[in-house]
Design an enzyme around this catalytic site. Structure first.
Site, PDB file in Angstrom:
ATOM      1  N   ASP A 109       0.851  -1.189   0.000  1.00 39.32           N
ATOM      2  CA  ASP A 109       0.000   0.000   0.000  1.00 39.32           C
ATOM      3  C   ASP A 109       0.897   1.253   0.000  1.00 39.32           C
ATOM      4  OD1 ASP A 109      -2.382   1.438   0.262  1.00 39.32           O
ATOM      5  OD2 ASP A 109      -2.314   1.383   2.464  1.00 39.32           O
TER       6      ASP A 109
ATOM      7  N   GLY B 220      -8.083   8.194   7.611  1.00 35.48           N
ATOM      8  CA  GLY B 220      -8.381   8.390   9.031  1.00 35.48           C
ATOM      9  C   GLY B 220      -9.844   8.744   9.227  1.00 35.48           C
TER      10      GLY B 220
ATOM     11  N   GLU C 299      -2.232   6.330  -8.316  1.00 30.95           N
ATOM     12  CA  GLU C 299      -3.187   7.281  -7.707  1.00 30.95           C
ATOM     13  C   GLU C 299      -3.090   8.625  -8.408  1.00 30.95           C
ATOM     14  OE1 GLU C 299      -3.583   7.486  -3.456  1.00 30.95           O
ATOM     15  OE2 GLU C 299      -4.040   9.625  -3.488  1.00 30.95           O
TER      16      GLU C 299
ATOM     17  N   HIS D  51      -9.494   5.014  -1.321  1.00 34.00           N
ATOM     18  CA  HIS D  51      -8.729   5.011  -0.057  1.00 34.00           C
ATOM     19  C   HIS D  51      -9.508   5.781   1.000  1.00 34.00           C
ATOM     20  CE1 HIS D  51      -4.546   3.681  -1.310  1.00 34.00           C
ATOM     21  NE2 HIS D  51      -5.278   3.570  -2.413  1.00 34.00           N
TER      22      HIS D  51
HETATM   23  P1  13P Z   1      -8.514   4.677   6.431  1.00 30.22           P
HETATM   24  O1  13P Z   1      -7.569   5.545   7.201  1.00 30.22           O
HETATM   25  O2  13P Z   1      -9.818   5.361   6.213  1.00 30.22           O
HETATM   26  O3  13P Z   1      -8.682   3.330   7.038  1.00 30.22           O
HETATM   27  O4  13P Z   1      -7.852   4.468   4.974  1.00 30.22           O
HETATM   28  C1  13P Z   1      -6.874   3.482   4.807  1.00 30.22           C
HETATM   29  C2  13P Z   1      -6.176   3.577   3.511  1.00 30.22           C
HETATM   30  O5  13P Z   1      -6.565   4.281   2.593  1.00 30.22           O
HETATM   31  C3  13P Z   1      -4.977   2.746   3.350  1.00 30.22           C
HETATM   32  O6  13P Z   1      -4.373   2.948   2.118  1.00 30.22           O
HETATM   33  O1  G3H Z   2      -3.148   4.985   3.844  1.00 26.92           O
HETATM   34  C1  G3H Z   2      -2.249   4.759   4.659  1.00 26.92           C
HETATM   35  C2  G3H Z   2      -2.356   3.725   5.656  1.00 26.92           C
HETATM   36  O2  G3H Z   2      -3.342   4.018   6.595  1.00 26.92           O
HETATM   37  C3  G3H Z   2      -1.012   3.385   6.238  1.00 26.92           C
HETATM   38  O3  G3H Z   2      -0.693   4.065   7.392  1.00 26.92           O
HETATM   39  O4  G3H Z   2       1.784   4.495   7.136  1.00 26.92           O
HETATM   40  O5  G3H Z   2       0.678   4.553   9.376  1.00 26.92           O
HETATM   41  O6  G3H Z   2       1.004   2.385   8.193  1.00 26.92           O
HETATM   42  P1  G3H Z   2       0.790   3.873   8.054  1.00 26.92           P
HETATM   43 ZN    ZN Z   3      -4.552   4.985   1.451  1.00 24.66          ZN
END
Ligand code: 13P
Ligand code: G3H
Ligand code: ZN
Length: 287
Positions: A83, A183, A135, A210
């Protein structure tokens, strides 16, 4: 059964449902996601961020996920995905490890640079049979803008650019910005549905949303009806895990010292949270 993310997303797009791409960080969250997928006979994607690669070790977390799928998922199709990879180097690193699918996130770059590097990533990955999500537009993070009104226009995906981006780069899936945010964030009051419709009409690859943890209340359902094939979920999982731990320590004066008993309860909370998302996305029974 480890399955290509491209295949999982294509089936979702054709079937008119969406799948969840759930972030994992450790054994507990991984096993919980696999268990939820198995219980509901749902395809899912398990993904890790760059931060998790550092936290858990790239090889360690990859083989943990692979092992959990091979031992516990049976015939349920599960994809493994990076990701938000932010550089070409990180893409090289994870493909060396064996990741069969990656996201290259050039959304903070200008359009031309994003397109150029994404294309380079696609050329590199497709030679290795690795699928790529790109993206365009920008999905903001909670930490960036806690307060105040967000100028959503500066984040949104431009549909005409999206068409050019997909055609030029050859990506397998496209993450879009239509008012979504990472978030539990003050999302745009209404997603820009017209913009989504336009993007869907111009772009042939599956669309990923996302920041979908807080997309409840019909928003997710409407997004699926309008053509979204995948929702990324991280915050929801983290909250289920941490809230479960927090209530164990607040409600039980003597929770004991066996962390396995404690973590198992957090794992169950994550499993239930993932099941609720799977049901919302309509991928239950699609395995
Ligand atoms: P959330 O913070 O809404 O769970 O989104 C997660 C995300 O987009 C990870 O790539
Ligand atoms: O979209 C991003 C994810 O929520 C990943 O978050 O970098 O804190 O693991 P992180
Ligand atoms: Zn994301």
């Amino acid at each position: 059964m480890i399955t290509s993310v491209k295949e999982i997303l294509t089936k979702a797009k054709e079937g008119g449902y969406a799948v969840g791409a759930f972030n994992t960080v450790n054994l507990e969250t991984t096993r919980a996601i696999v268990a939820a997928a198995k219980a509901l006979r749902s395809p899912v994607i398990i993904q890790v961020s760059e931060k998790t690669l550092e936290y858990a070790g790239g090889r360690g977390i990859f083989h943990l996920i692979k092992n959990e799928i091979e031992f516990y998922a049976g015939q349920i199709p599960i994809g493994i995905h990076l990701d938000h990879g932010h550089s070409f180097e990180i893409i090289q690193r994870v493909t060396d490890i064996g990741f069969p699918s990656v996201m290259y996130d050039g959304s903070r770059k200008d359009f031309v640079d994003n397109m150029e590097i994404t294309k380079k990533v696609v050329d590199f990955c497709h030679e290795r049979d690795v699928s790529v999500q790109g993206e365009l537009g920008n999905v903001p993070y909670l930490s960036e803008q806690k307060m105040g009104d967000v100028d959503w226009d500066k984040y949104m995906t431009d549909p005409a650019q999206a068409e050019q981006f997909v055609e030029t780069t050859g990506i397998d899936a496209l993450a879009v910005a239509i008012g979504n945010a990472h978030g539990f964030f003050k999302e745009r009051e209404m997603p820009d549905w017209e913009r989504l419709d336009k993007i869907v009409s111009l772009v042939s690859v599956p669309i990923v949303l996302h920041g979908a943890s807080d997309w409840e209340d019909g928003r997710a359902t409407e997004a699926i009806e309008r053509g979204v094939s995948c929702f990324n979920i991280d915050t929801n999982t983290r909250m289920a895990f941490v809230n479960a731990l927090s209530s164990i320590f607040h409600e039980n004066k003597d929770p004991g010292f066996d962390m396995r008993d404690i973590l198992e309860q957090a794992r169950e909370a994550v499993r239930e949270s993932v099941k609720r998302k799977i049901e919302l996305f309509g991928s239950n029974g699609k395995a």
